[in-house]
Design an enzyme around this catalytic site. Structure first.
Site, mmCIF file in Angstrom:
data_model
loop_
_atom_site.group_PDB
_atom_site.id
_atom_site.type_symbol
_atom_site.label_atom_id
_atom_site.label_comp_id
_atom_site.label_asym_id
_atom_site.label_seq_id
_atom_site.Cartn_x
_atom_site.Cartn_y
_atom_site.Cartn_z
ATOM 1 C CD GLU A 39 194.444 11.617 52.776
ATOM 2 O OE1 GLU A 39 193.252 11.255 52.777
ATOM 3 O OE2 GLU A 39 195.262 11.210 53.619
ATOM 4 N NE ARG B 103 191.516 6.993 50.172
ATOM 5 C CZ ARG B 103 191.369 6.688 51.445
ATOM 6 N NH1 ARG B 103 191.229 7.637 52.338
ATOM 7 N NH2 ARG B 103 191.352 5.445 51.812
ATOM 8 C CE LYS C 288 197.603 5.855 68.506
ATOM 9 N NZ LYS C 288 197.485 6.751 67.374
HETATM 10 C C1 TPP Z 1 194.353 7.864 53.473
HETATM 11 C C2 TPP Z 1 195.290 7.842 54.646
HETATM 12 N N1 TPP Z 1 195.728 9.009 55.161
HETATM 13 C C3 TPP Z 1 196.573 8.998 56.216
HETATM 14 C C4 TPP Z 1 196.985 7.820 56.760
HETATM 15 C C5 TPP Z 1 198.000 7.798 57.884
HETATM 16 N N2 TPP Z 1 197.438 7.205 59.093
HETATM 17 C C6 TPP Z 1 197.716 5.947 59.480
HETATM 18 S S1 TPP Z 1 196.984 5.516 60.898
HETATM 19 C C7 TPP Z 1 196.271 7.031 61.040
HETATM 20 C C8 TPP Z 1 195.407 7.349 62.215
HETATM 21 C C9 TPP Z 1 194.270 6.409 62.318
HETATM 22 O O1 TPP Z 1 193.545 6.777 63.449
HETATM 23 P P1 TPP Z 1 192.298 5.911 63.881
HETATM 24 O O2 TPP Z 1 191.517 5.529 62.681
HETATM 25 O O3 TPP Z 1 191.572 6.652 64.929
HETATM 26 O O4 TPP Z 1 192.959 4.599 64.457
HETATM 27 P P2 TPP Z 1 193.869 4.431 65.771
HETATM 28 O O5 TPP Z 1 195.294 4.409 65.320
HETATM 29 O O6 TPP Z 1 193.589 5.570 66.676
HETATM 30 O O7 TPP Z 1 193.459 3.129 66.322
HETATM 31 C C10 TPP Z 1 196.622 7.856 59.971
HETATM 32 C C11 TPP Z 1 196.205 9.258 59.809
HETATM 33 C C12 TPP Z 1 196.510 6.632 56.191
HETATM 34 N N3 TPP Z 1 196.874 5.439 56.654
HETATM 35 N N4 TPP Z 1 195.658 6.674 55.150
#
Ligand code: TPP
Length: 655
Positions: A378, A406, A282
């Protein structure tokens, strides 16, 4: 000027390019993303990490004939840049510009608008199944992060995909990070795969050895079978996925364009569920971001930060102090939680992968045994909180309004029916700004207020927020949701009444003729609208409703005696919302106003832009509220004499 990027208007413009050219293009894409995110804000580190996989996918596959679905879609800036949106990329996340997420209206290369995590495997599998039924031979490809793949919905989709056996490719983009560090046992499993690359080479040898062991006698057979399984589990990466029915490939270096392209070429031929596990960093390509991906998840003006740091190291002249802003609601929540947890050992905090966003980072450090990050889960968070409440704790689930969607079933079934007093701290209740329609927290009032036993409140400022949490902690059988906006605290006159009582609002500013009955953040806008209206000869009463459930019917009754017009205000959808609740109570109790007008979010998905811009678009900023009220007073519902009397406050409509 970007030499290659400036000539890429369509994915076909990258197809014939050499690896060296694609590597140069990757660098140009990173520069462009950094420039624009620095100015506009947005997701930085995830996008810097997804550049190579995006290029490799568009080089090898034929989108949109093949199908490409992104999970969350916050990592699609490189995809946007090479699918015809380069010219508009500078408008990223601005009002009227291009979205920070996939957007079907923007491009045929965006199949689904996404913003919530964990959805892509389901919708991508659905597309694969649909294409199969309709006799199309297209590859359905999903890109999902290591945190999102652990969401319940994603697991459910993998479970289905392994059974359905369609032509379906899942690319697991594993950077070990969610917004914060990825959590959970599944994350540890992925970590074990990535930290034992040597086993990849051993894999084939071990299979050969195991196959040659003779099986003699039942006990020997059992022992060898046990050993065989044990070896397999420790030596074969991705076994979990294989046992779910996927062909597992990886882990592969997600920044090596050559190997990514070769691997995708090979995998393309497999018409079955495949999981390709790629390892990315990242923030790749920008050292500050790769070293501190949490800070650089969604920064703004970060280049200025870097310059400041350099200047500080060289003892540069101090820069003027930034203008002082009041604390945000989120920061106030953080302080409330600290104070409450220090006083009361029963207070526990839960987040679903949003520790920083909800203000719980410090809580986690001070009270590690009472802090739970459940990951992007969630539903589980709500059920888990209910369990904590049953056991005698006072759990506070801090969750953005949009992500509460959710866990609706869990809210109803596992919390409210059980009469377990879970406190839902609903952050980002209202219009969130630049993230747009997938993230606006505008539905919670209608979908929560129809559930028995729940208390819904929204503070008008920081002091009231404290009192509301104190009231919530005192509950023993009633779940509570306290909603607050993504904004700074307003500066409003102190409340005059003592303790907060369930279902009791307050008159913040007495007036006549028109009553503005406002919920939460709308109290501030109404108060400011009243100041504008006073300059125009209208003196509305401003009321802080405090509760959407139970509503203060007595207060409504009193208002009906002295006001011909009641205006309800909410930063949420009008359909079934707070104003709807007022209409129901007014009808039920036979209260009389000459006119009731509701102001709130209209019945359409609201775009992105700054929160003030969006409030204005919905007619919910102070100036628009004042205009609406003035128009109401001037409208044909009142005769001109009545209007004069109304403005003076002489007109009384009997209840
Ligand atoms: C249901 C839900 N909960 C929380 C979030 C907030 N959120 C956005 S991106 C993220 C992290 C995603 O991590 P990953 O899937 O590993 O992708 P990366 O950013 O590391 O590429 C979160 C928790 C969301 N988008 N949707």
């Amino acid at each position: 000027m970007h030499e290659i990027l400036s000539r890429v208007n369509h994915p076909s413009d990258i197809k014939g390019r050499s690896t060296a050219e694609l590597e140069k293009l990757a660098t140009e894409i990173r520069h462009e993303i950094m420039e624009v995110v620095n100015r506009n804000g947005g997701h930085l580190a995830s996008n810097l990490g997804s550049v190579e996989i995006t290029l490799a996918l568009h080089k090898v596959f034929d989108f949109p004939r093949d199908r490409l679905v992104w999970d969350v879609s916050h990592q699609t800036y490189p995809h946007k840049l090479i699918t015809g949106r380069r010219d508009r990329f500078s408008t990223l996340r601005t009002y009227g510009g291009i979205s920070g997420f996939c957007n079907k209206k923007e491009s045929i290369f965006d199949l689904f608008d996404a913003g919530h995590a964990g959805t892509a495997c389901s919708v991508g599998l659905g597309v694969a199944a649909g294409d199969h039924i309709l006799g199309r031979r297209q590859k359905s490809v999903v890109v999902v992060g290591d945190a999102a793949i652990a969401a319940g919905m994603a697991f459910e989709a993998l479970n289905h995909a392994g059974d359905l056996k369609r032509d379906f490719l899942v690319i697991l983009n594993d950077n070990r990070m969610s917004i914060d560090r990825s959590v959970g046992a599944f994350s540890k499993y992925l970590n074990r795969i990535r930290t034992k690359p040597i086993y990849q080479d051993l894999k084939k040898d071990m299979h050969d050895i195991l196959a040659r062991i003779p099986l003699v006698g039942k006990r020997m057979e059992d022992a060898i079978e046990y050993m065989r399984e044990a070896f397999k589990h420790s030596l074969v990466p991705g076994l979990l996925f294989q046992e779910l029915g996927f062909n597992y490939y990886g882990p592969v270096d997600g920044h090596n364009l050559e190997s990514l392209c070769h691997t995708l070429e090979d995998i393309r031929k497999i018409e079955a569920p495949v999981l390709l596990h790629i390892l990315t960093v990242k923030g790749h390509g920008y050292a500050p971001a790769s070293q501190d991906p949490i800070k650089y998840h969604a920064p703004k003006n970060f280049k200025a930060d870097a310059k400041d740091q350099k200047a500080a190291a060289g003892a540069a002249p101090p820069k003027p102090a930034p203008s002082k802003k009041t604390a945000t609601y989120t920061e106030t929540f953080r302080d409330i939680m600290h104070q409450a947890a220090r006083k009361d050992r029963r207070i526990a905090a839960i987040t679903a992968a949003m520790s920083g966003g909800t203000g719980l980072t410090d809580f986690a450090l001070e009270f590690p045994d009472r802090y739970f990050d459940v990951g992007i889960a969630e539903q589980h968070g709500a059920g888990f909180a209910s369990g904590l409440a049953y056991a005698g704790l006072r759990p506070v689930f801090a969750v953005y309004s949009t992500f509460l969607q959710r866990c609706y079933d869990q809210f109803v079934h596992d919390v409210c029916i059980q009469e377990n007093s879970v406190i839902f701290a609903l952050d980002r209740g209202g219009l969130v700004g630049e993230d747009g329609w997938t993230h606006h927290g505008v539905f919670d009032i209608p979908f929560l207020r129809c559930i028995p036993n729940v208390i819904l409140m929204a503070p008008r400022d920081g002091e009231e927020m404290r009192r509301m949490f104190a009231l919530a902690i005192d509950q023993t059988t009633r779940p509570v949701a306290i909603r607050y906006p993504k904004s700074n605290l307003p500066d409003l006159p102190a409340a005059e009444d003592g303790d907060l009582k369930i279902g009791r609002g307050e008159v913040l500013l007495p007036g006549e003729g028109v009553a503005l009955f406002a919920y939460g953040a709308m109290v501030e806008e109404s108060y400011r609208a009243a100041a504008i209206l006073r300059g125009r000869g209208i003196e509305p009463t401003v009321v802080n409703a405090r509760f959407a459930k139970p509503l203060d019917v007595e207060l409504l009754r009193r208002l009906s005696a002295g006001h011909h017009t009641l205006v309800t205000l909410e930063e949420g959808v009008l359909a079934g919302g707070f104003g709807g609740a007022v209409l129901e109570e007014v009808a039920q109790h036979g209260l009389r106003f000459q006119r009731i007008h509701r102001l709130g979010v209209p019945d359409r998905f609201i775009t992105f832009g700054s929160r003030p811009q969006l409030l204005k678009e919905c007619g919910l900023d102070a100036a628009s509220i004042a205009e609406s009220v003035e128009a109401l007073v001037e409208s044909g519902t009142l005769s001109s004499t009545e209007r004069g009397r109304a403005i003076k406050g002489e007109l009384k409509v009997k209840s």
